[in-house]
Design a protein around this motif. Structure first.
Motif, PDB file in Angstrom:
ATOM      1  N   HIS A 199     -14.888 -34.191  53.282  1.00  0.00           N
ATOM      2  CA  HIS A 199     -13.614 -33.601  52.878  1.00  0.00           C
ATOM      3  C   HIS A 199     -13.221 -32.573  53.930  1.00  0.00           C
ATOM      4  N   LEU A 200     -12.012 -32.682  54.458  1.00  0.00           N
ATOM      5  CA  LEU A 200     -11.551 -31.779  55.507  1.00  0.00           C
ATOM      6  C   LEU A 200     -10.250 -31.142  55.078  1.00  0.00           C
ATOM      7  N   SER A 201     -10.175 -29.827  55.135  1.00  0.00           N
ATOM      8  CA  SER A 201      -8.861 -29.245  54.880  1.00  0.00           C
ATOM      9  C   SER A 201      -8.274 -28.807  56.204  1.00  0.00           C
ATOM     10  N   LEU A 202      -6.974 -29.094  56.364  1.00  0.00           N
ATOM     11  CA  LEU A 202      -6.279 -28.831  57.622  1.00  0.00           C
ATOM     12  C   LEU A 202      -5.325 -27.666  57.411  1.00  0.00           C
ATOM     13  N   PRO A 203      -4.937 -26.992  58.483  1.00  0.00           N
ATOM     14  CA  PRO A 203      -4.020 -25.840  58.315  1.00  0.00           C
ATOM     15  C   PRO A 203      -2.692 -26.311  57.739  1.00  0.00           C
ATOM     16  N   ASN A 204      -2.277 -25.714  56.629  1.00  0.00           N
ATOM     17  CA  ASN A 204      -1.045 -26.168  55.956  1.00  0.00           C
ATOM     18  C   ASN A 204       0.121 -25.256  56.307  1.00  0.00           C
ATOM     19  N   THR A 205       0.418 -25.153  57.581  1.00  0.00           N
ATOM     20  CA  THR A 205       1.582 -24.391  58.033  1.00  0.00           C
ATOM     21  C   THR A 205       2.371 -25.312  58.942  1.00  0.00           C
ATOM     22  N   PRO A 206       3.657 -25.041  59.123  1.00  0.00           N
ATOM     23  CA  PRO A 206       4.449 -25.907  60.006  1.00  0.00           C
ATOM     24  C   PRO A 206       3.801 -26.031  61.374  1.00  0.00           C
TER      25      PRO A 206
END
Lengths: 221, 814
Positions: B636-643
């Motif tokens: 499971h990988l979370s990625l930066p959730n910004t534009p």
């Protein structure tokens, strides 16, 4: 040919019978040319409709060619008038969607006559009435006199013994009217029994007998 | 005679071009929808229908229940195969086979290097009965060869893949090596199944091979173990009912494996009809697409509605014009036409119109088929050649529709009395006013359906919106996950290796190695008991495999205690959800900390409830545990959730793929975004929503066509009245409202009828979901407004023109 005994016709208006025809007794023989006259509302057309089996009498007996019409079922009655009776209307009543040829052909279709035979019969009558050139036209493309001519041709195509005409010249000018009446006279001479409803003394004069109606009764015979 | 009917019919249609157009448009939409729906329904219901004795063939399936939860399984325990064959009477024939998972096949070649085929699908282990049971045609070899281990039969198409250019008899005797270890000799070639079937196997390894070489642990001699890959089919003797066999199977099971003392777990064996396998239900069909019977019935209803609405237009427009036709009818009757002949004449008009519509619908169908693409199975094509059934269906449809729509008008019209008609009194006849009432009712009916569809669309839309936007108790956005391969050597070591590589990559904010994501279709559960000192509390608890980063990554909220930490295996740490804590009797989450479950699991934390499945289902007791033995791991990988972060996703994922391929050479990298996988829970609803949208659009279209026809007729009839009113000083707006009033009334009546129907339907539908949106009154109000607006717009096409016409003209023409 026609024997009417005590024919009455009424409609109920507000619960009370309103007589259109009352106690009509009338015999018409084969080969006669009868004119029915009378003021508006005297019951002329109703009498014609009853004779033509388009309408029922409320009371009385009607014998056509010795058959008791008042006892016949709808189907037998339609069989009878399909075979023996032709109609001509004041307003011609041609079917606008059909050509002259097809209008004349229609009664034959309902009499289940074969295609080739129909063709011959229609061609014959077109020829006789000198309207061969108009056979592919639609009714709206014809003058009133021409339309009535087609109407008569259509009424005669089935070789009826009896021709019923409800003011056949009512919508025509006098010259056209005369032509139609001459045609009637000629047909009568060929043996067709004719009953016409008319307002005109002059047209009535073409016939062999005049029946005057007044308020649903025969005035004098 | 018939020719005459058709000539008249064609001329009448030509004369009334507008009405003919309206009718043809409405009917052709209905017919083409019906045609496509027929194709879909016919396709799905044709599965396995070609098989001989299909009505006597059943699959033996298993229904297990653990502590109140049901686990249907399409397989059976292995020992049951022989036991059933030997001990259960009433079975004429049986066959068993095992569905094999994707494998690698190697074909050795003389003098050259062997050819390798990866990801070979449609593989099975079958016994020799299989081919007689399902009647395969053998091109070479014989079924009996599958009685011997290490033999394999191929279909013609698969033989062509492995051995291109060789004839079936030349293929016999060749060798195929599966998974580097199973050496099989080809001993048979069978023809591929041409008909629609879910038995899409192309490779049949002899069943005895399994006994010698069972890497996947398919064979388990225990009655208590059920493998969904183990398939048993039986053909019952004539006159034997499935219920009788099910009773026999229960007796058989009890004899071999007595569970009567076990009150928690129950297992039953049922017979599933062969022809049910293709349809959605608890049992799978070898990974093929399953058709949903309710959805198919729904489609049928839509088709019937659309056809009915088209027919109603015909009835309405024809009876409305009755007065126009009255004269012709009167004349024909005096010419000697019988009523029956007239009825046939009018029916032939309907027939011609429907025929034209049917031809047009063949042109529309390919376009419309795109609209239905969500419902159209991949194997289905609109192929008109070689499908006589399509033409037969269309013909039947044309006849039915023309009789349905033509019969009533024919009755009304042929009833006219010639005397009245010729005197122009037909309008006053009761028949006409009666048909006016009928016309109104039919129009109301059309708008009830359209209105109900509008409401349905809005409600389904809002429920889907609710599904996708409800806070499920975890983070959904900007998370990807992918499976770790399990069929590699030392999976755990490799997994850790990849974790180390991923940790060095920039662009990954959090990283976890665990089981399924918080909400998924996979549920793993176990019965746990807890003794609170007074009594044992046994609960079916869902288990989620998680490491210490899992909770943080998905932003699960801890209520008390702590997260799972790396540490000693015993006692195993668990974080339970609030629901489970409540069941165990802890009113305050903190009380649960430090308690033992089943004496070996220690509760270290309590977390807030989250939805561990789609919102169709209620929240169940759940525990997060770290499971080192789980070989089905996921990253499971979370990625930066910004534009700004979004732009880096592509490069990050590419880097992850590279690391993956380095770690597991030869394995394919498939990743999913978590929020996409959530949206996929609601595919059925999304499909329903798009079907509803189209059904709504089409019903509104057809109904409004009819409305337009009626208003054109009504304004023509009232031309003189409009002229007089205008002369007397009426404004355009007043006349428009005068003309629209009657029709708006009908639309309003339809609304009043439709609302309770739609409310009831929506209510029933919403009961499918454990969590549902509240339906606000404004949805109903909005749907009514939409409908009214559409109706008014339709009406205005004609009313405005009629109202602004110059009165001098209309009065002169009269």
């Amino acid at each position: 040919m026609i024997d009417l005994k005590r024919i009455s016709k009424w409609v109920n208006v507000g619960g009370k019978p309103n007589f259109i025809l009352k106690d009509i007794n009338l015999q018409i023989n084969e080969g006669e040319f009868v004119s029915i006259m009378g003021p508006s509302g005297s019951g002329k057309s109703s009498l014609l409709n009853i004779i033509g089996m388009l309408d029922d009498a409320s009371e009385g007996e009607y014998y056509f060619l010795s058959q008791a019409v008042h006892t016949l079922k709808e189907k037998q009655r339609s069989q009878l008038y399909k075979q023996y009776i032709g109609f001509v209307f004041q307003a011609y009543h041609l079917i606008d969607e059909l050509t002259v040829y097809e209008n004349i052909e229609t009664p034959l279709i309902y009499q289940n006559i074969k295609g080739s035979e129909r063709q011959a019969m229609v061609a014959d009558i077109l020829d006789r009435f000198q309207i061969v050139g108009k056979k592919d036209l639609f009714p709206t493309q014809l003058s009133g006199g021409q339309q009535q001519l087609v109407g008569i041709a259509r009424a005669l195509i089935g070789k009826p013994k009896l021709l019923l005409a409800d003011e056949p010249t009512g919508n025509l000018n006098s010259r056209q009217g005369e032509e139609i009446m001459d045609l009637f006279k000629q047909l009568n001479n060929e043996g067709v029994t004719i009953i016409q409803v008319t307002h005109s003394e002059k047209n009535a004069g073409y016939g062999s007998r005049i029946i005057n109606l007044l308020d649903g009764r025969i005035d004098n015979n | 005679m018939i020719k005459n009917y058709f000539i008249t019919a064609l001329r009448t249609l030509r004369r009334n071009k507008l009405f003919a157009l309206i009718n043809v448009l409405g009917l052709s939409v209905g017919i083409s929808a019906a045609l496509i729906i027929y194709l879909i329904v016919q396709y799905d219901f044709s599965f396995e229908m070609f098989r001989k004795d299909k009505e006597r063939i059943y699959r033996v399936v298993t229904n297990m229940s653990f502590a109140g939860s049901f686990f249907p399984n399409s397989g059976i325990p292995y020992p049951m195969i022989d036991a059933t064959r030997k001990e259960v009477p009433g079975i004429e024939a049986s066959t068993s086979f095992f569905v094999a998972s994707t494998t690698k096949a190697v074909v050795p070649r003389q003098d050259r290097s062997p050819v390798e085929f990866r990801n070979i699908e449609n593989l099975s282990y079958a016994d020799q009965h299989f081919f007689r049971f399902f009647s395969y045609r053998w091109m070479a070899g014989a079924p009996s060869s599958l009685d011997v281990p290490y033999h394999v039969a191929l279909t013609v198409s698969r033989a062509g893949v492995y051995f291109p250019g060789l004839s079936p008899s030349q293929v016999i005797g060749k060798t195929i090596i599966y998974d580097d270890s199973i050496h099989c000799t080809v001993t048979g070639v069978v023809q591929d199944v041409q008909e629609n079937t879910d038995f899409t196997f192309k490779e049949f390894i002899s069943l005895p091979t399994l006994r010698y070489n069972d890497n996947g642990n398919l064979i388990n001699q225990e009655w208590g173990s059920v493998n969904s890959a183990a398939q048993l089919f039986v053909r019952l003797e004539k006159g034997v009912t499935p219920r009788q066999i099910e009773r026999q199977l229960a007796i058989l099971r009890k004899k071999h494996h007595d569970e009567s003392k076990d009150t928690v777990n129950k297992t039953a064996h049922l017979l599933q009809p062969l022809t049910d396998i293709h349809f959605t239900g608890p049992y799978d069909n070898y990974g093929q697409r399953q058709a949903s019977k309710p959805a198919l019935y729904g489609l049928l209803v839509v088709a019937i509605f659309l056809l009915t609405l088209g027919s109603i237009n015909f009835i309405n427009l024809t009876t409305a014009q009755a007065a126009k036709r009255a004269k012709e009818i009167g004349i024909r009757k005096t010419m000697g036409s019988s009523r029956r002949q007239l009825i046939f004449q009018f029916l032939s008009e309907a027939l011609i119109l429907t025929l034209i519509s049917a031809l047009l619908s063949l042109l529309i169908a390919p376009w419309l088929i795109k609209l239905f693409s969500d419902f159209i199975p991949a194997g289905l094509r609109l192929n008109l050649s070689g499908r006589p059934d399509i033409y037969l269906f269309l013909l039947a449809l044309v006849i039915i529709v023309s009789v349905l729509s033509g019969f009533y008008p024919a009755l009304v019209l042929s009833r006219f009395q010639p005397v009245l008609v010729l005197k122009n009194q037909a309008y006053a006849g009761t028949a006409v006013s009666r048909s006016a009432l009928l016309r109104k009712s039919l129009t109301v009916f059309q708008f009830v359906i359209a209105q109900a569809f509008v409401i349905g669309t809005l409600i389904v839309g809002s429920q889907i919106h609710y599904f996708l936007n409800k806070d499920m108790g975890f983070k959904k956005e900007a998370i990807i996950f992918f499976n770790a391969p399990w069929n590699v050597a030392n999976p755990a070591v490799k997994d850790r290796l990849l974790m180390d590589k991923l940790r060095t990559l920039p662009g990954i904010t959090r990283l976890s190695l665990g089981g399924s994501p918080p909400a998924s279709g996979n549920i793993n559960s176990s019965t746990f008991s807890y003794n609170d000192g007074k009594k044992e509390i046994s609960t079916d608890v869902q288990i989620m495999d998680a490491d210490s980063a899992y909770m943080g990554l998905y932003e699960l909220r801890l209520l008390a205690g702590r997260n799972i930490l790396p540490g000693p295996d015993s006692p195993a740490q668990m974080v339970i959800n609030r629901t489970y804590a409540n069941i165990l009797g802890f009113t305050n989450p903190g009380q649960a900390i430090g308690k033992f479950i089943d004496k070996e699991h220690l509760i270290v934390g309590v977390m807030e409830d989250f939805h561990q499945a789609s919102l169709h289902k209620a929240i169940k007791p759940l525990a997060l545990m770290s499971n080192k033995d789980n070989i089905f791991k996921r990253f499971h990988l979370s990625l930066p959730n910004t534009p700004a972060g979004h732009t880096s996703w592509k490069t990050t994922i590419a880097a992850v793929e590279k690391a993956y391929n380095d770690t597991y050479p030869g394995e394919d990298f498939h990743y999913q975004f978590f929020d996409d996988s959530i949206a996929r829970f609601y595919i059925a609803e999304q499909h329903m929503s798009s079907l509803l949208r189209w059904a709504t659009g089409l019903t509104i279209f057809i109904s409004c066509l009819g409305l337009l026809g009626l208003v054109i007729y009504a304004t023509n009839l009232r031309t003189k009245e409009i002229g007089v009113r205008k002369v007397l000083g009426a404004s355009v707006a007043q006349i428009v409202s005068l003309l629209s009033k009657d029709f708006v009334k009908l639309v309003c009546i339809a609304y009043i009828i439709a609302v309770p129907i739609a409310w009831y339907g929506a209510h029933r539908w919403m009961e499918n979901f454990a969590y549902r949106t509240t339906i606000n009154w404004w949805i109903y109000a909005l749907s009514g407004l939409i409908m009214l607006l559409i109706a008014l717009l339709t009406l205005s096409i004609q009313t405005v023109r009629a109202a602004s016409a110059n009165p001098v003209r209309s009065l002169r023409s009269e």
